[in-house]
Design a protein around this motif. Sequence first.
Motif, PDB file in Angstrom:
ATOM      1  N   VAL A 234      24.363  33.182  44.263  1.00 51.60           N
ATOM      2  CA  VAL A 234      23.693  34.018  43.258  1.00 51.60           C
ATOM      3  C   VAL A 234      24.084  33.568  41.854  1.00 51.60           C
ATOM      4  O   VAL A 234      23.245  33.475  40.946  1.00 51.60           O
ATOM      5  N   GLU A 235      25.386  33.250  41.671  1.00 54.21           N
ATOM      6  CA  GLU A 235      25.874  32.806  40.369  1.00 54.21           C
ATOM      7  C   GLU A 235      25.315  31.438  39.997  1.00 54.21           C
ATOM      8  O   GLU A 235      24.914  31.199  38.855  1.00 54.21           O
ATOM      9  N   THR A 236      25.279  30.510  40.979  1.00 55.33           N
ATOM     10  CA  THR A 236      24.782  29.159  40.676  1.00 55.33           C
ATOM     11  C   THR A 236      23.279  29.173  40.423  1.00 55.33           C
ATOM     12  O   THR A 236      22.775  28.410  39.593  1.00 55.33           O
ATOM     13  N   ASP A 237      22.557  30.060  41.127  1.00 58.34           N
ATOM     14  CA  ASP A 237      21.117  30.187  40.864  1.00 58.34           C
ATOM     15  C   ASP A 237      20.869  30.737  39.468  1.00 58.34           C
ATOM     16  O   ASP A 237      19.941  30.313  38.762  1.00 58.34           O
ATOM     17  N   TYR A 238      21.700  31.693  39.076  1.00 61.27           N
ATOM     18  CA  TYR A 238      21.579  32.262  37.725  1.00 61.27           C
ATOM     19  C   TYR A 238      21.828  31.184  36.672  1.00 61.27           C
ATOM     20  O   TYR A 238      21.094  31.091  35.681  1.00 61.27           O
ATOM     21  N   LYS A 239      22.859  30.361  36.897  1.00 63.09           N
ATOM     22  CA  LYS A 239      23.148  29.265  35.962  1.00 63.09           C
ATOM     23  C   LYS A 239      21.988  28.271  35.924  1.00 63.09           C
ATOM     24  O   LYS A 239      21.620  27.762  34.858  1.00 63.09           O
TER      25      LYS A 239
ATOM     26  N   ILE B  95      11.337  38.966  40.455  1.00 63.20           N
ATOM     27  CA  ILE B  95      10.549  37.840  39.936  1.00 63.20           C
ATOM     28  C   ILE B  95      11.445  36.621  39.748  1.00 63.20           C
ATOM     29  O   ILE B  95      11.067  35.501  40.114  1.00 63.20           O
ATOM     30  N   ASP B  96      12.644  36.841  39.187  1.00 66.25           N
ATOM     31  CA  ASP B  96      13.573  35.722  38.969  1.00 66.25           C
ATOM     32  C   ASP B  96      13.941  35.039  40.281  1.00 66.25           C
ATOM     33  O   ASP B  96      14.031  33.808  40.353  1.00 66.25           O
ATOM     34  N   VAL B  97      14.174  35.836  41.332  1.00 65.18           N
ATOM     35  CA  VAL B  97      14.543  35.273  42.636  1.00 65.18           C
ATOM     36  C   VAL B  97      13.461  34.314  43.125  1.00 65.18           C
ATOM     37  O   VAL B  97      13.745  33.194  43.577  1.00 65.18           O
TER      38      VAL B  97
END
Length: 454
Positions: A299-304, A423-425
């Motif tokens: 989740v953190e790496t996708d956010y980055k 939407i971000d996912v």
Amino acid sequence: MNISFENPDKINGLMTLTFEKEDYQPAVDKQLKDYRKKANVPGFRPGQVPMGMIKRQFGTSVKMDVVNKLLGEKLYEYVRENKIQMLGEPLPSDKQKMIDPEKDETMEFVFDIAVAPEFKAEMTADDTVDYYNIEVDDALVEKQVDMFCSRTGHHEKVEAYDPAQRDLLKGDLRELDAEGNVKENGITVEGAVMMPEYIKVEEQKNLFNGAKLGDIITFNPRKAYPDNDSEVSSLLKIDKEKVAEMTSDFTYQVNEVSRFVKAEVNQELFDQVFGKDEVKDEAAFRQKIAEGIKEQLAVETDYKFLLDTRAYIENKVGELQFPDALLKRIMQNNNKDKDEKFVEDNYEASIKELKWHLIKEQLVAANEIKVDDKDIKNVAIESARAQFAQYGMTNVPDEYLDKYADDMLKERKNIDSLVDRAIDVKLIAALKGIVKLNEKTMSLDDFNKMMQEK
């Protein structure tokens, strides 16, 4: 009725709506007839009030209500049908002429409209974006194991206080007078709980070292916590305002010493963390922890990745021209309780977010991303799961997570953020399948340091 739209510089629009009497009068007459049916006027039976009286009393206000409603409907209908990407709300233009609602039959309304700049945001296989994989090493797993052991540990009674163990003391406090005797009518607190490890002044802290059951220690609470009136207030059970005048020494008779003992890494711990018989041995326990960490870090790496994609495509799109003067007026109109300085201080950041919003809209449309109730519910469930995981609760039953998510969805204030997250996912998944990923592996500490620097 006539509607015209001028947009010579592509971003500052001027819309003019002209209504003739025949555009609004039928609706006005119908509403006045309804008023007449319901009017309760002394001297007239219901429904028999002269229409002339109704018109004199309500005619102008009804006329403007009808016109305002018609104005809103036609303005937004024109914007929608002509695919005008309007930013914010339309504002009355300084070209607007005075209208006399009692006399004027033809009414002209002029609005300034902020229009989004034209540009194309596109990501292709020719674009390269960094993607960070966080290494789940033995040290990270061990840290998580230690956290579970700590959270499921317990206190047990011991004979003597050891500062290295951060022991907990329970005893009786008694205020002393200037001669060192128990003060008559002084402060007494029975069963006072203390953790000497948190005393800030070493001289006072060391007084408790090696204390055994029954020992009596003389110390000064005010000197022990010189910068923490709340701690003194809580310990002595006095108002915070009285702490400043409290200079007395106190005796503390130790009645109990408790030491925190971490849970052992055994089947009992496995069951508490992951559920009954889900894990049978320590190797499987550590493997399951590693898998859980990897999921959380994804989740953190996708956010980055999304942050890096945003920076990349904003740079690719380049500078955009916005109708700054008009947008500042809109911002001021939306924050009427704020002054012009507020607008000037926050405008640049607002435009930065607006640019990303417009880019994101194009990316979402290009990838045909849509979210439904199920997607939003899934995001709520994952959000609930993450919250429980922060407290070491990794085996929360699905039905409980489901109920927690439903409670979140009942709060209207949560919906917008959950929709954005859903939407971000989907957008992250789509972009990861389009661009070239420049994959990098790093430790969690290095990743966190990088995020803090950003």
